[in-house]
Design a protein around this motif. Structure first.
Motif, short mmCIF file in Angstrom:
data_model
loop_
_atom_site.label_atom_id
_atom_site.label_comp_id
_atom_site.label_asym_id
_atom_site.label_seq_id
_atom_site.Cartn_x
_atom_site.Cartn_y
_atom_site.Cartn_z
N LEU A 53 0.80 -1.21 0.00
CA LEU A 53 0.00 0.00 0.00
C LEU A 53 0.84 1.27 0.00
O LEU A 53 0.29 2.36 -0.12
N GLN A 54 2.16 1.14 0.15
CA GLN A 54 3.00 2.31 0.23
C GLN A 54 3.05 3.04 -1.11
O GLN A 54 3.21 2.45 -2.17
N LEU A 55 2.93 4.38 -1.05
CA LEU A 55 3.00 5.19 -2.25
C LEU A 55 4.45 5.31 -2.71
O LEU A 55 5.36 5.39 -1.89
N PRO A 56 4.69 5.35 -4.02
CA PRO A 56 6.04 5.64 -4.51
C PRO A 56 6.50 7.00 -4.00
O PRO A 56 5.69 7.92 -3.82
N SER A 57 7.78 7.13 -3.79
CA SER A 57 8.33 8.36 -3.21
C SER A 57 8.10 9.58 -4.09
O SER A 57 8.11 10.72 -3.60
N ILE A 58 7.86 9.39 -5.39
CA ILE A 58 7.65 10.53 -6.28
C ILE A 58 6.40 11.31 -5.89
O ILE A 58 6.30 12.52 -6.14
N PHE A 59 5.42 10.66 -5.25
CA PHE A 59 4.22 11.35 -4.80
C PHE A 59 4.52 12.33 -3.68
O PHE A 59 3.69 13.18 -3.37
N GLN A 60 5.67 12.19 -3.04
CA GLN A 60 6.02 13.03 -1.90
C GLN A 60 6.94 14.18 -2.27
O GLN A 60 7.31 14.97 -1.41
N ILE B 241 -4.34 3.99 -0.22
CA ILE B 241 -5.77 4.13 0.07
C ILE B 241 -6.07 5.53 0.61
O ILE B 241 -7.01 6.20 0.16
N SER B 242 -5.28 5.98 1.58
CA SER B 242 -5.53 7.31 2.15
C SER B 242 -5.26 8.41 1.13
O SER B 242 -5.89 9.47 1.18
N TYR B 243 -4.36 8.16 0.17
CA TYR B 243 -4.12 9.15 -0.88
C TYR B 243 -5.36 9.29 -1.76
O TYR B 243 -5.70 10.40 -2.18
N PHE B 244 -6.03 8.19 -2.04
CA PHE B 244 -7.27 8.24 -2.83
C PHE B 244 -8.31 9.11 -2.13
O PHE B 244 -8.92 10.00 -2.74
N PHE B 245 -8.50 8.88 -0.82
CA PHE B 245 -9.49 9.67 -0.08
C PHE B 245 -9.04 11.12 0.07
O PHE B 245 -9.87 12.04 0.09
N TRP B 246 -7.72 11.34 0.18
CA TRP B 246 -7.22 12.71 0.27
C TRP B 246 -7.52 13.47 -1.02
O TRP B 246 -7.92 14.64 -0.97
N SER B 247 -7.37 12.83 -2.15
CA SER B 247 -7.65 13.48 -3.43
C SER B 247 -9.13 13.85 -3.53
O SER B 247 -9.48 14.95 -3.99
N ILE B 248 -10.01 12.94 -3.10
CA ILE B 248 -11.44 13.24 -3.09
C ILE B 248 -11.72 14.41 -2.15
O ILE B 248 -12.50 15.32 -2.48
N PHE B 249 -11.07 14.40 -1.01
CA PHE B 249 -11.25 15.47 -0.02
C PHE B 249 -10.83 16.83 -0.60
O PHE B 249 -11.50 17.84 -0.38
N GLU B 250 -9.73 16.84 -1.35
CA GLU B 250 -9.28 18.10 -1.97
C GLU B 250 -10.33 18.63 -2.94
O GLU B 250 -10.58 19.85 -2.97
#
Length: 266
Positions: free
Chosen positions: A2-9, A80-89
């Motif tokens: 579930l870890q995001l690739p570092s490029i997202f950071q 998973i939390s990145y998906f919900f964060w994008s929706i939240f934005e």
């Protein structure tokens, strides 16, 4: 995993989101004018174009704030939390868009009615750049990892300060490289045997070579191969050590400056 690739950071990834979202919103609305938005924005004394520019600026400001917050908590965000964060934005952007339209219309309609309209404008439009950017970042991360994997299978050629070839070793065999006064100590596996080689070079002079083959700086005096890291361990005194998968190899110190980048790669 579930870890995001570092490029997202990275800061560049946040900048892409900040710039792309308002631009896509503005361009889409100008070209297609969907959802009867032109009629819905016939409020106040401004023409449609001015309203659209101001709404794009609102989305820009929202993205600056949201991506700034995301950057602060980026190491806690998985897929998973990145998906919900994008929706939240997108929802937050719609909230401020609705607030603008509501205030410009002098609060004629109930705010939540205006919010429902704004959600219908913002979510279907912004979902496209979110999907495209996310997929692009995953593809770039996969490409970079593939390049590193390919380089790990090749051999590194180490030259001394006089440009004389001194050591040729598979990148995947290197455990770590440590500074030793005017030398660097290259610790690697020769078959199954732990071996060391002293090379007269500075740590700075081999920085690009190490980066090219996926060796990461973890300390002012150390580079480490993340492939061989078994665990990152924090001692009671706050010292962080990288435990390697070779019994004869010492634990490699890791400073806080390099900890995040290293933890993303193991």
């Amino acid at each position: 995993m579930l870890q995001l690739p570092s490029i997202f950071q990275t800061k560049s990834a946040q900048l892409i989101h900040i710039v792309a979202m308002p631009l896509v919103f503005f361009a889409f609305m100008v070209v297609y004018r969907p959802f009867h938005i032109e009629e819905n924005l016939m409020v106040g004394h401004f023409p449609f174009g001015v309203h659209l520019i101001l709404l794009s600026c609102i989305i820009f400001g929202t993205m600056v704030i949201m991506r700034g917050v995301y950057y602060l908590i980026r190491h806690r965000v998985d897929k998973i939390s990145y998906f919900f964060w994008s929706i939240f934005e997108m929802v937050v952007s719609a909230f401020f868009v609705a607030l603008y339209a509501w205030l410009m219309d002098r609060c004629t309609d109930p705010y939540f009615l205006v919010l429902s309209r704004a959600l219908a404008w913002v979510l279907p439009v912004l979902i496209y750049p979110y999907v495209i950017i996310t997929l692009s970042l995953f593809l770039v991360a996969a490409y970079r990892q593939n390049q590193i994997d390919l380089r790990q299978e090749t051999k590194i050629r180490f030259y001394d300060e006089r440009k004389n070839l001194k050591l040729v070793v598979a990148a995947s065999s290197i455990l770590y490289i440590a500074a030793e006064e005017n030398y660097v100590k290259i610790c690697y596996l020769d078959g199954s045997q732990f071996s060391e080689y002293m090379l007269r070079r500075s740590m700075k002079s081999i920085e690009e070579l190490c980066a090219e083959f996926g060796l990461l700086r973890c300390h002012r005096s150390y580079y480490v191969n993340p492939v061989h890291i078994k665990a990152l361990r924090k001692e009671r005194d706050g010292v962080i050590l990288a435990e390697l998968d070779v019994d004869m190899a010492q634990d490699v110190p890791v400073t806080k400056r390099y900890y995040d980048a290293l933890s993303d790669r193991i």
